[in-house]
Scaffold this motif. Structure first.
Motif, mmCIF file in Angstrom:
data_model
loop_
_atom_site.group_PDB
_atom_site.id
_atom_site.type_symbol
_atom_site.label_atom_id
_atom_site.label_comp_id
_atom_site.label_asym_id
_atom_site.label_seq_id
_atom_site.Cartn_x
_atom_site.Cartn_y
_atom_site.Cartn_z
ATOM 1 N N LEU A 107 0.845 -1.192 0.000
ATOM 2 C CA LEU A 107 0.000 0.000 0.000
ATOM 3 C C LEU A 107 0.883 1.247 0.000
ATOM 4 C CD1 LEU A 107 -2.560 -1.115 2.717
ATOM 5 C CD2 LEU A 107 -3.165 -0.525 0.368
ATOM 6 N N PRO A 108 0.368 2.400 -0.411
ATOM 7 C CA PRO A 108 1.150 3.634 -0.301
ATOM 8 C C PRO A 108 1.421 3.969 1.164
ATOM 9 C CG PRO A 108 -1.126 4.123 -0.896
ATOM 10 C CD PRO A 108 -0.964 2.635 -1.011
ATOM 11 N N TYR A 109 2.565 4.585 1.420
ATOM 12 C CA TYR A 109 2.959 4.830 2.806
ATOM 13 C C TYR A 109 1.967 5.714 3.548
ATOM 14 C CZ TYR A 109 4.535 9.610 1.868
ATOM 15 O OH TYR A 109 4.577 10.946 1.547
ATOM 16 N N GLY A 110 1.260 6.585 2.805
ATOM 17 C CA GLY A 110 0.364 7.537 3.458
ATOM 18 C C GLY A 110 -0.807 6.917 4.185
ATOM 19 N N VAL A 111 -1.167 5.669 3.875
ATOM 20 C CA VAL A 111 -2.322 5.032 4.525
ATOM 21 C C VAL A 111 -1.911 4.229 5.748
ATOM 22 C CG1 VAL A 111 -3.507 4.917 2.304
ATOM 23 C CG2 VAL A 111 -2.302 2.901 3.135
ATOM 24 N N HIS A 112 -0.619 4.179 6.054
ATOM 25 C CA HIS A 112 -0.168 3.422 7.218
ATOM 26 C C HIS A 112 -0.664 4.102 8.496
ATOM 27 C CE1 HIS A 112 2.500 1.412 10.080
ATOM 28 N NE2 HIS A 112 2.660 0.478 9.151
ATOM 29 N N PRO A 113 -1.114 3.319 9.488
ATOM 30 C CA PRO A 113 -1.638 3.916 10.741
ATOM 31 C C PRO A 113 -0.677 4.857 11.434
ATOM 32 C CG PRO A 113 -2.172 1.570 10.635
ATOM 33 C CD PRO A 113 -1.265 1.850 9.472
ATOM 34 N N ALA A 114 0.628 4.659 11.258
ATOM 35 C CA ALA A 114 1.610 5.519 11.927
ATOM 36 C C ALA A 114 1.576 6.948 11.414
ATOM 37 C CB ALA A 114 3.010 4.937 11.757
ATOM 38 N N MET A 115 0.929 7.191 10.267
ATOM 39 C CA MET A 115 0.877 8.546 9.725
ATOM 40 C C MET A 115 0.043 9.488 10.591
ATOM 41 S SD MET A 115 2.919 8.696 7.208
ATOM 42 C CE MET A 115 2.444 10.268 6.478
ATOM 43 N N THR A 116 -0.824 8.938 11.424
ATOM 44 C CA THR A 116 -1.597 9.789 12.344
ATOM 45 C C THR A 116 -0.656 10.549 13.277
ATOM 46 O OG1 THR A 116 -3.397 8.166 12.294
ATOM 47 C CG2 THR A 116 -3.468 9.817 14.041
ATOM 48 N N GLU A 117 0.374 9.865 13.757
ATOM 49 C CA GLU A 117 1.343 10.518 14.636
ATOM 50 C C GLU A 117 2.180 11.541 13.869
ATOM 51 O OE1 GLU A 117 1.526 10.309 17.889
ATOM 52 O OE2 GLU A 117 -0.196 8.957 17.819
ATOM 53 N N VAL A 118 2.419 11.293 12.599
ATOM 54 C CA VAL A 118 3.179 12.253 11.796
ATOM 55 C C VAL A 118 2.376 13.545 11.635
ATOM 56 C CG1 VAL A 118 4.333 12.668 9.587
ATOM 57 C CG2 VAL A 118 4.365 10.380 10.587
ATOM 58 N N ILE A 119 1.071 13.434 11.461
ATOM 59 C CA ILE A 119 0.215 14.619 11.389
ATOM 60 C C ILE A 119 0.332 15.418 12.688
ATOM 61 C CG2 ILE A 119 -2.174 15.437 11.258
ATOM 62 C CD1 ILE A 119 -2.792 12.971 9.528
ATOM 63 N N LEU A 120 0.283 14.718 13.800
ATOM 64 C CA LEU A 120 0.401 15.398 15.096
ATOM 65 C C LEU A 120 1.757 16.078 15.243
ATOM 66 C CD1 LEU A 120 -1.237 13.078 17.786
ATOM 67 C CD2 LEU A 120 -1.873 15.413 17.192
ATOM 68 N N GLU A 121 2.816 15.419 14.796
ATOM 69 C CA GLU A 121 4.145 16.014 14.887
ATOM 70 C C GLU A 121 4.228 17.301 14.078
ATOM 71 O OE1 GLU A 121 6.908 15.312 16.703
ATOM 72 O OE2 GLU A 121 5.480 14.047 17.778
ATOM 73 N N ARG A 122 3.654 17.284 12.881
ATOM 74 C CA ARG A 122 3.650 18.501 12.067
ATOM 75 C C ARG A 122 2.866 19.615 12.756
ATOM 76 N NH1 ARG A 122 7.995 18.545 9.385
ATOM 77 N NH2 ARG A 122 8.044 17.652 7.285
ATOM 78 N N ALA A 123 1.750 19.276 13.383
ATOM 79 C CA ALA A 123 0.954 20.284 14.092
ATOM 80 C C ALA A 123 1.722 20.867 15.267
ATOM 81 C CB ALA A 123 -0.365 19.666 14.564
ATOM 82 N N ARG A 124 2.418 20.012 16.009
ATOM 83 C CA ARG A 124 3.166 20.474 17.188
ATOM 84 C C ARG A 124 4.355 21.339 16.798
ATOM 85 N NH1 ARG A 124 2.620 14.443 19.421
ATOM 86 N NH2 ARG A 124 0.709 14.678 20.666
ATOM 87 N N GLU A 125 4.933 21.052 15.636
ATOM 88 C CA GLU A 125 6.058 21.866 15.183
ATOM 89 C C GLU A 125 5.647 23.316 14.975
ATOM 90 O OE1 GLU A 125 8.551 18.502 12.590
ATOM 91 O OE2 GLU A 125 7.350 20.044 11.602
ATOM 92 N N VAL A 126 4.497 23.519 14.381
ATOM 93 C CA VAL A 126 4.081 24.868 14.026
ATOM 94 C C VAL A 126 3.368 25.576 15.179
ATOM 95 C CG1 VAL A 126 1.794 24.308 13.056
ATOM 96 C CG2 VAL A 126 3.130 26.182 12.079
ATOM 97 N N LEU A 127 2.808 24.787 16.122
ATOM 98 C CA LEU A 127 2.148 25.374 17.290
ATOM 99 C C LEU A 127 2.371 24.458 18.491
ATOM 100 C CD1 LEU A 127 0.409 27.680 18.398
ATOM 101 C CD2 LEU A 127 -1.621 26.366 17.766
ATOM 102 N N PRO A 128 3.521 24.591 19.166
ATOM 103 C CA PRO A 128 3.866 23.670 20.262
ATOM 104 C C PRO A 128 2.899 23.717 21.433
ATOM 105 C CG PRO A 128 5.792 24.899 19.517
ATOM 106 C CD PRO A 128 4.599 25.539 18.875
ATOM 107 N N ASP A 129 2.251 24.861 21.682
ATOM 108 C CA ASP A 129 1.399 24.986 22.861
ATOM 109 C C ASP A 129 -0.083 24.882 22.514
ATOM 110 O OD1 ASP A 129 1.290 27.358 21.469
ATOM 111 O OD2 ASP A 129 1.034 28.581 23.271
ATOM 112 N N SER A 130 -0.420 24.029 21.543
ATOM 113 C CA SER A 130 -1.827 23.895 21.151
ATOM 114 C C SER A 130 -2.657 23.397 22.329
ATOM 115 C CB SER A 130 -1.958 22.921 19.980
ATOM 116 O OG SER A 130 -1.428 21.659 20.325
ATOM 117 N N SER A 131 -3.849 23.934 22.432
ATOM 118 C CA SER A 131 -4.761 23.584 23.516
ATOM 119 C C SER A 131 -6.095 23.162 22.927
ATOM 120 C CB SER A 131 -4.965 24.781 24.445
ATOM 121 O OG SER A 131 -6.059 24.547 25.305
ATOM 122 N N GLY A 132 -6.645 22.075 23.470
ATOM 123 C CA GLY A 132 -7.918 21.576 22.978
ATOM 124 C C GLY A 132 -9.066 22.545 23.161
ATOM 125 N N GLU A 133 -8.900 23.539 24.027
ATOM 126 C CA GLU A 133 -9.995 24.471 24.284
ATOM 127 C C GLU A 133 -10.172 25.495 23.174
ATOM 128 O OE1 GLU A 133 -9.220 26.281 27.986
ATOM 129 O OE2 GLU A 133 -9.410 24.438 29.164
#
Length: 474
Positions: A107-133
């Motif tokens: 399968l293409p690498y993008g559908v691997h379940p581990a890509m969910t964590e990669v999305i989170l890593e990209r989000a944290r890079e650009v906004l380290p102090d993100s808050s769910g609120e």
């Protein structure tokens, strides 16, 4: 030996398109999990039709470097590789025995379940102090109406991250289908918005299309109610880098490869033939070799490569490279700065030399002239089988199926213009080549099948767009 093949889309127009595949291939080589890592492309060289020939082993795992399932991963790549498979790829992949080799396609690498964590890593890079609120996450996909699987992985990741409650909102928005990312302000209520492009590489969409369509001013952009959305409060967008360029993708690729199933076959004729081709090449290189537009010399255990027209020039006047990758990057453009998607065009850049070991020479020649050594040796041993134009045309699908309507006169006219500047002899068109550069003729290189660049140009000709403004292809 085991070979890992990374398949990218590539481009006839944009030299940046293949960079992410190059980068991951180089990173995976340093890890040493596989004996060799080879790149192949739909629109560049080595092509999908050539890439298996360039692999040294009989145990090959192929990973599509695409962010989602779709037309290319389910139709084009399996077809061009001759896997005898069409449609969705099962989770364990597809395994075939081809020419004495075990070939596993994943399968293409993008559908691997581990890509969910990669999305989170990209989000944290650009906004380290993100808050769910007060922070929303927007995952930006390309989207297409041609294949329903294309957007599936974006929606799946959005659902997974929504359930984890890290962000107050999680949205899956798209460029080319609903819900579109251009309408994000009508959907997102959070004060802070992290946007993560679910794209394989840093390219036209992530660098230009998305920022222009959304009026982004860089990594951080603040929008006010005066920006055209009455009733909406001030919102700040944090624009992340695409997930496909994150270093963690290399680990995802290895995991995908390890999960691929299919028994291996023992080393056989292919490995021996491949080794024989390169043994013959290195032996000629030690005596001085001319291949295409380059020449080699051998002294003190090292090989020197340079443009044949630079013979006799002082080394001090040439740019020196000591790695195959540096030479590759330098020669991807011609002297005039034009991109060279077809490596055997007679426009190789001058003014350089490379000083390399035997192993690096092999890699450098592969990068300069992909598949040329293997195909030339096969031709010299009468084992290279040309594919006539009619067969290539019948194999085309999608927007390229139009080439089946090309008349012989159209094919020949376009081929004369496109192939006229190429070093290769068109065996697929019935031209004869009595010997190759192995026999001492530098430009004697076989062309067993029409390349994708020619196929695309013939498509433009049939559509009546060739030579017109906007009639280019990619």
């Amino acid at each position: 030996m085991r070979s890992l093949v990374l398949i990218g889309h590539g481009s006839h127009l944009n030299p940046e398109s293949a960079l992410s595949v190059y980068r991951y291939a180089e990173l995976l080589r340093t890890q040493g999990v596989y004996d060799e890592v080879v790149e192949g492309y739909w629109k560049e060289e080595p092509s999908l039709r050539q890439v298996l020939r360039t692999c040294a082993s009989t145990d090959v795992t192929i990973i599509p470097m695409f962010i989602s399932e779709g037309y290319f991963t389910e139709t084009v790549i399996p077809r061009e590789l001759g896997l005898g498979h069409q449609g969705p790829v099962p989770p364990e992949g597809v395994a075939r025995t081809l020419g004495g080799r075990t070939v596993r396609y994943t399968l293409p690498y993008g559908v691997h379940p581990a890509m969910t964590e990669v999305i989170l890593e990209r989000a944290r890079e650009v906004l380290p102090d993100s808050s769910g609120e007060d922070t929303a996450l927007v995952i930006i996909g390309h989207g297409t109406t041609r294949n329903e699987n294309s957007n599936k992985v974006v929606h799946q990741n959005a659902e997974l991250l929504r359930a984890r409650g890290i962000f107050s909102e999680v949205h899956a928005l798209f460029l080319d289908e609903e819900p579109k990312v251009t309408g994000w302000r009508a959907r997102v209520g959070a004060r802070r918005v992290v946007m993560v492009p679910f794209f394989a590489s840093e390219g036209w969409h992530t660098l230009e299309t998305i920022p222009e369509d959304l009026n982004l001013e860089g990594t951080v952009t603040t929008f006010t109610p005066e920006d055209g959305h009455e009733g909406q409060g001030e919102q700040t967008v944090y624009y992340a880098k695409p997930v496909g360029t994150h270093p963690a993708v290399a680990d995802v690729i290895v995991q995908l490869a390890l999960e691929a199933r299919g028994s291996s076959v023992s080393d056989g004729d292919h490995a021996l033939v491949h080794q024989a081709a390169w043994d013959a090449l290195l032996e000629r290189a030690r005596r001085g070799l001319r291949l295409g537009e380059i020449m080699t010399s051998f002294q003190d255990g090292l090989y020197e490569l340079r443009h044949a027209l630079d013979e006799g020039r002082s080394s001090e006047t040439l740019t020196t490279f000591v790695t195959p990758e540096g030479l590759r990057d330098h020669t991807r453009l011609s002297e005039s700065g034009d991109y060279r998607p077809v490596h055997t065009l007679r426009n190789l850049r001058r003014g350089w030399r490379a000083v390399l070991s035997g192993a690096d020479l092999r890699r450098a020649l592969h990068l300069l002239y992909p598949a040329v050594v293997e195909e030339s040796h096969a031709h010299s041993t009468h084992s290279l089988r040309p594919t006539p134009w009619a067969t290539t045309a019948r194999r085309q699908t999608g927007i390229y199926a139009r080439v089946q309507k090309a008349t012989p006169e159209q094919v020949e006219q376009v081929a004369q213009e496109v192939c006229g500047g190429c070093l290769k002899t068109r065996l697929w068109a019935g031209e004869r080549l009595n010997q190759t550069f192995f026999g001492g003729v530098p430009g004697a290189i076989p062309c067993a099948e029409a390349c994708t660049y020619l196929v695309a140009e013939i498509r433009e000709e049939v559509a009546g767009k060739r030579g017109q403004k906007g009639g280019h292809h990619d």
